[in-house]
Write an enzyme that holds these catalytic residues in place. Structure first.
Site, PDB file in Angstrom:
ATOM      1  N   LYS A  26       0.846  -1.207   0.000  1.00 16.45           N
ATOM      2  CA  LYS A  26       0.000   0.000   0.000  1.00 16.45           C
ATOM      3  C   LYS A  26       0.877   1.252   0.000  1.00 16.45           C
ATOM      4  O   LYS A  26       0.670   2.166  -0.795  1.00 16.45           O
ATOM      5  CB  LYS A  26      -0.897   0.028   1.225  1.00 16.45           C
ATOM      6  CG  LYS A  26      -1.518   1.408   1.511  1.00 16.45           C
ATOM      7  CD  LYS A  26      -2.394   1.448   2.724  1.00 16.45           C
ATOM      8  CE  LYS A  26      -1.714   1.785   3.988  1.00 16.45           C
ATOM      9  NZ  LYS A  26      -1.392   3.206   4.225  1.00 16.45           N
ATOM     10  N   ASN A  27       1.898   1.286   0.867  1.00 15.83           N
ATOM     11  CA  ASN A  27       2.653   2.521   1.057  1.00 15.83           C
ATOM     12  C   ASN A  27       3.637   2.805  -0.058  1.00 15.83           C
ATOM     13  O   ASN A  27       4.178   3.905  -0.142  1.00 15.83           O
ATOM     14  CB  ASN A  27       3.336   2.521   2.433  1.00 15.83           C
ATOM     15  CG  ASN A  27       2.293   2.646   3.548  1.00 15.83           C
ATOM     16  OD1 ASN A  27       1.157   3.028   3.281  1.00 15.83           O
ATOM     17  ND2 ASN A  27       2.675   2.289   4.751  1.00 15.83           N
ATOM     18  N   CYS A  51      -5.180   8.225   9.227  1.00 16.68           N
ATOM     19  CA  CYS A  51      -5.415   7.658  10.557  1.00 16.68           C
ATOM     20  C   CYS A  51      -4.977   8.639  11.646  1.00 16.68           C
ATOM     21  O   CYS A  51      -4.005   9.356  11.497  1.00 16.68           O
ATOM     22  CB  CYS A  51      -4.626   6.354  10.700  1.00 16.68           C
ATOM     23  SG  CYS A  51      -5.210   5.110   9.568  1.00 16.68           S
ATOM     24  N   ARG A  83       0.421  14.982  12.860  1.00 20.14           N
ATOM     25  CA  ARG A  83       1.085  14.454  11.657  1.00 20.14           C
ATOM     26  C   ARG A  83       1.519  15.652  10.808  1.00 20.14           C
ATOM     27  O   ARG A  83       0.927  15.960   9.794  1.00 20.14           O
ATOM     28  CB  ARG A  83       0.171  13.503  10.894  1.00 20.14           C
ATOM     29  CG  ARG A  83      -0.213  12.285  11.729  1.00 20.14           C
ATOM     30  CD  ARG A  83      -0.961  11.234  10.951  1.00 20.14           C
ATOM     31  NE  ARG A  83      -0.078  10.470  10.064  1.00 20.14           N
ATOM     32  CZ  ARG A  83      -0.508   9.405   9.361  1.00 20.14           C
ATOM     33  NH1 ARG A  83      -1.770   9.035   9.419  1.00 20.14           N
ATOM     34  NH2 ARG A  83       0.341   8.746   8.570  1.00 20.14           N
ATOM     35  N   ASP A 124       4.141   0.175  12.153  1.00 19.28           N
ATOM     36  CA  ASP A 124       2.898  -0.358  11.577  1.00 19.28           C
ATOM     37  C   ASP A 124       2.635  -1.803  11.986  1.00 19.28           C
ATOM     38  O   ASP A 124       1.554  -2.333  11.703  1.00 19.28           O
ATOM     39  CB  ASP A 124       2.926  -0.242  10.046  1.00 19.28           C
ATOM     40  CG  ASP A 124       2.916   1.206   9.605  1.00 19.28           C
ATOM     41  OD1 ASP A 124       3.239   1.476   8.427  1.00 19.28           O
ATOM     42  OD2 ASP A 124       2.626   2.079  10.446  1.00 19.28           O
ATOM     43  N   ARG A 171      -8.869   0.121   3.875  1.00 23.25           N
ATOM     44  CA  ARG A 171      -7.957   1.081   3.261  1.00 23.25           C
ATOM     45  C   ARG A 171      -6.619   0.432   2.902  1.00 23.25           C
ATOM     46  O   ARG A 171      -5.940   0.844   1.983  1.00 23.25           O
ATOM     47  CB  ARG A 171      -7.693   2.254   4.207  1.00 23.25           C
ATOM     48  CG  ARG A 171      -8.868   3.190   4.395  1.00 23.25           C
ATOM     49  CD  ARG A 171      -8.460   4.416   5.165  1.00 23.25           C
ATOM     50  NE  ARG A 171      -7.186   4.895   4.685  1.00 23.25           N
ATOM     51  CZ  ARG A 171      -6.265   5.472   5.449  1.00 23.25           C
ATOM     52  NH1 ARG A 171      -6.496   5.657   6.736  1.00 23.25           N
ATOM     53  NH2 ARG A 171      -5.118   5.885   4.950  1.00 23.25           N
TER      54      ARG A 171
HETATM   55  C1  EPZ Z   1       4.220   6.689   6.546  1.00 14.58           C
HETATM   56  O1  EPZ Z   1       3.525   7.784   7.115  1.00 14.58           O
HETATM   57  C2  EPZ Z   1       3.207   5.573   6.440  1.00 14.58           C
HETATM   58  N1  EPZ Z   1       2.095   6.007   5.596  1.00 14.58           N
HETATM   59  C3  EPZ Z   1       2.684   5.201   7.833  1.00 14.58           C
HETATM   60  O2  EPZ Z   1       1.881   4.046   7.675  1.00 14.58           O
HETATM   61  C4  EPZ Z   1       3.863   4.827   8.743  1.00 14.58           C
HETATM   62  O3  EPZ Z   1       3.373   4.614  10.049  1.00 14.58           O
HETATM   63  C5  EPZ Z   1       4.906   5.930   8.735  1.00 14.58           C
HETATM   64  O4  EPZ Z   1       5.304   6.248   7.387  1.00 14.58           O
HETATM   65  C6  EPZ Z   1       6.165   5.524   9.509  1.00 14.58           C
HETATM   66  O5  EPZ Z   1       6.725   4.370   8.920  1.00 14.58           O
HETATM   67  C7  EPZ Z   1       2.278   6.018   4.257  1.00 14.58           C
HETATM   68  O6  EPZ Z   1       3.336   5.668   3.756  1.00 14.58           O
HETATM   69  C8  EPZ Z   1       1.119   6.484   3.432  1.00 14.58           C
HETATM   70  P1  EPZ Z   1       6.572   9.825   8.548  1.00 14.58           P
HETATM   71  P2  EPZ Z   1       4.187   9.254   7.102  1.00 14.58           P
HETATM   72  O7  EPZ Z   1       6.616  11.078   7.771  1.00 14.58           O
HETATM   73  O8  EPZ Z   1       5.000   9.418   5.865  1.00 14.58           O
HETATM   74  C9  EPZ Z   1       7.234  13.087  11.920  1.00 14.58           C
HETATM   75  C10 EPZ Z   1       0.021   2.698   7.727  1.00 14.58           C
HETATM   76  O9  EPZ Z   1      -0.418   2.091   8.712  1.00 14.58           O
HETATM   77  N2  EPZ Z   1       7.163  14.062  10.821  1.00 14.58           N
HETATM   78  O10 EPZ Z   1       7.615   8.771   8.309  1.00 14.58           O
HETATM   79  O11 EPZ Z   1       3.102  10.212   7.380  1.00 14.58           O
HETATM   80  C11 EPZ Z   1       5.907  12.414  12.174  1.00 14.58           C
HETATM   81  O12 EPZ Z   1       5.116  13.195  13.046  1.00 14.58           O
HETATM   82  C12 EPZ Z   1       0.468   4.124   7.887  1.00 14.58           C
HETATM   83  O13 EPZ Z   1       0.198   2.207   6.580  1.00 14.58           O
HETATM   84  C13 EPZ Z   1       7.434  15.397  11.088  1.00 14.58           C
HETATM   85  O14 EPZ Z   1       7.725  15.778  12.227  1.00 14.58           O
HETATM   86  O15 EPZ Z   1       5.149   9.143   8.356  1.00 14.58           O
HETATM   87  C14 EPZ Z   1       6.327  11.108  12.790  1.00 14.58           C
HETATM   88  O16 EPZ Z   1       6.588  11.303  14.161  1.00 14.58           O
HETATM   89  C15 EPZ Z   1       0.085   4.710   9.228  1.00 14.58           C
HETATM   90  N3  EPZ Z   1       7.379  16.302  10.063  1.00 14.58           N
HETATM   91  C16 EPZ Z   1       7.648  10.788  12.096  1.00 14.58           C
HETATM   92  O17 EPZ Z   1       8.100  12.016  11.522  1.00 14.58           O
HETATM   93  C17 EPZ Z   1       7.062  15.922   8.777  1.00 14.58           C
HETATM   94  O18 EPZ Z   1       7.055  16.787   7.874  1.00 14.58           O
HETATM   95  C18 EPZ Z   1       7.535   9.770  10.983  1.00 14.58           C
HETATM   96  O19 EPZ Z   1       6.516  10.199  10.105  1.00 14.58           O
HETATM   97  C19 EPZ Z   1       6.789  14.564   8.533  1.00 14.58           C
HETATM   98  C20 EPZ Z   1       6.845  13.655   9.558  1.00 14.58           C
END
Ligand code: EPZ
Length: 419
Positions: free
Chosen positions: A22-23, A117, A122, A306, A398
């Site tokens: 998915k991701n 979610c 986020r 995840d 989803r």
């Molecule tokens: C991706 O989300 C995945 N979603 C999430 O999977 C997954 O949990 C996450 O990566 C971590 O592996 C998709 O790929 C669509 P991040 P993403 O940016 O990209 C902080 C699922 O279950 N951050 O890696 O949104 C953030 O708050 C979903 O499939 C900032 O501070 O996650 C978090 O603490 C749920 N500023 C950390 O980084 C930013 O601009 C990691 O977030 C971006 C992120």
């Protein structure tokens, strides 16, 4: 609205074939906007996030033909550089990839603030930082993100925090930029590598995806081609944990066992049996009570956040006391209150959850709070005595293709019922 009705207690046994990730798919679909041509995308998971994305791309003038449930032909030769529909892009998190893709294709992107979610805050500040480093102006407000540029110029990006989304968005915005871009402190997840592999197949010049530094040499144009999405590391891990939680024996096919190393290591520590039959097939079985372990979620190759909730189901009936530290998301323990309704003994203190293993879980009425929590509650229902109802299963739809069908083929008594 629908719910799952599950009658436990079942030991899941048999074979399951993993779908495309998915991701990776939710990034590769918008990435086709960077291509002036026709892309055939195979091994696409047939899930609601993908269907929403195809609808959004169609509003931007993209021609999409579905040749089978897991293959689409995407013609991006006639993209109209207009705003993405705000009401559609707010439905899920991955709509933010439209910004990097439309910036690269049109020099302008207007996208609704991403939904998705509820895992706590986020933010997308690191995405904005990446776009600005390449010469774009980013404005966030009135529920939308607007990014514009006369033309993108390669630059140096050092991400403050390891972010899957920001890493991928920085790649998307840089592949057609003038000159070279380097991105440091990047995410190394398999789906990040898959996006880079897709773009390189279409003529991009990206090096180092999956390592600490990614280097992109901008090219003039990307051409069409055919690409198959990488198998879903998280779906495969979910089924591995289902085998242990239900004391079953599952052979997982069409996965990449290397991507599962962080989970396999933990499961072996717990006393589960793991056999890598080949590079794309792994067998997991567990006949007795798992031992307790401590888990800390980290960016890849650490333990994936995840898989935290499905692991929580395993720890609920493991021996002794276990602990999970959730370091990625502020609020990803909502599922533990639902497991406690089923007889688990879980105590959450901030970003740490303590699991006191019990002998059995008991059926109850529970609700999903995100797609992985939903899958965890389904696994709990299969491993529990009695009947469990899982509500809010639209979350599960989803990200998991045909979950109930795959579980029924493994012996689960699970039905999808209208609320
Ligand atoms: C991706 O989300 C995945 N979603 C999430 O999977 C997954 O949990 C996450 O990566 C971590 O592996 C998709 O790929 C669509 P991040 P993403 O940016 O990209 C902080 C699922 O279950 N951050 O890696 O949104 C953030 O708050 C979903 O499939 C900032 O501070 O996650 C978090 O603490 C749920 N500023 C950390 O980084 C930013 O601009 C990691 O977030 C971006 C992120």
């Amino acid at each position: 609205m629908e719910k799952f009705v599950i009658n436990g207690k079942t030991n899941l046994k048999g074979e399951v074939t993993i779908s495309g990730a998915k991701n990776a798919a939710v990034a590769i679909l918008p990435a086709t906007l960077l291509v002036n041509g026709i892309c055939t995308i195979e091994n696409l998971p047939n899930i609601s996030d993908i269907n929403i994305y195809c609808d959004i791309l169609k509003t931007l003038g993209v021609k999409i033909t579905q040749t089978n449930p897991n293959t689409v032909i995407v013609d991006t030769r006639y993209v109209s550089c207009i705003d993405a529909p705000l009401e559609m892009t707010g439905k899920f998190r991955a709509s933010y990839y439209l910004i990097g893709a439309l910036l690269g294709r049109c020099g302008r992107a207007v996208v609704g603030m991403p939904g998705g979610c509820k895992l706590g805050a986020r933010p997308i500040d690191q995405h904005a930082k990446a776009f600005e480093a390449l010469g774009a102006t980013v404005e966030i407000g009135q529920g939308k993100i607007m990014a514009t540029t006369d033309h993108l110029v390669g630059g140096s990006i050092y991400l403050d925090t390891v972010s899957v989304g920001a890493t991928i968005n920085a790649i998307l915005a840089s592949v057609l930029a003038d000159g070279t871009t380097t991105i440091e402190n990047v995410a190394k997840e398999p789906h990040v590598v898959d996006v880079a592999n897709f773009l390189n197949t279409m003529g991009a010049d990206i090096h180092g995806a999956g390592t600490d530094i990614i280097k992109i040499n901008g090219v003039k144009e990307l051409h069409g081609g055919t690409y198959s999405i990488v198998p879903d590391q998280i779906e495969a891990g979910t089924f591995m944990l289902a085998a242990v939680a239900t004391r079953g024996d599952i052979t997982i096919k069409n996965c990449i066992t290397k991507h599962l190393d962080p989970l396999s290591a933990k499961l072996k520590e717990m006393g589960a049996n793991i056999e890598e039959i080949s590079g794309d097939t792994i067998r997991v079985w567990c006949n007795e009570r798992p031992k307790n372990v401590d888990i800390k979620t980290l960016p890849y190759p650490g333990f994936p956040t995840d898989l935290q909730s499905p692991m929580g189901v395993v720890l609920s009936t493991a021996e002794g006391t276990s602990m999970i530290s959730e370091t990625i998301w502020e609020s990803r323990f909502q599922y533990t209150a639902e497991l406690n309704k089923m007889g688990a003994k879980i105590n959450v203190q901030g970003k740490v959850a303590f699991f006191e293993g019990v002998n059995d879980l008991y059926g109850s009425i529970v609700s999903a709070s995100d797609l992985r929590a939903g899958a965890a509650l389904v696994i709990a229902g299969i491993s529990a005595n009695g009947t469990t109802e899982v509500h809010n299963i639209e979350y599960i739809d989803r990200g998991y293709e045909k979950l109930e069908e795959k579980l029924r083929a493994l012996g689960a008594d699970i039905q999808r019922v209208k609320e």
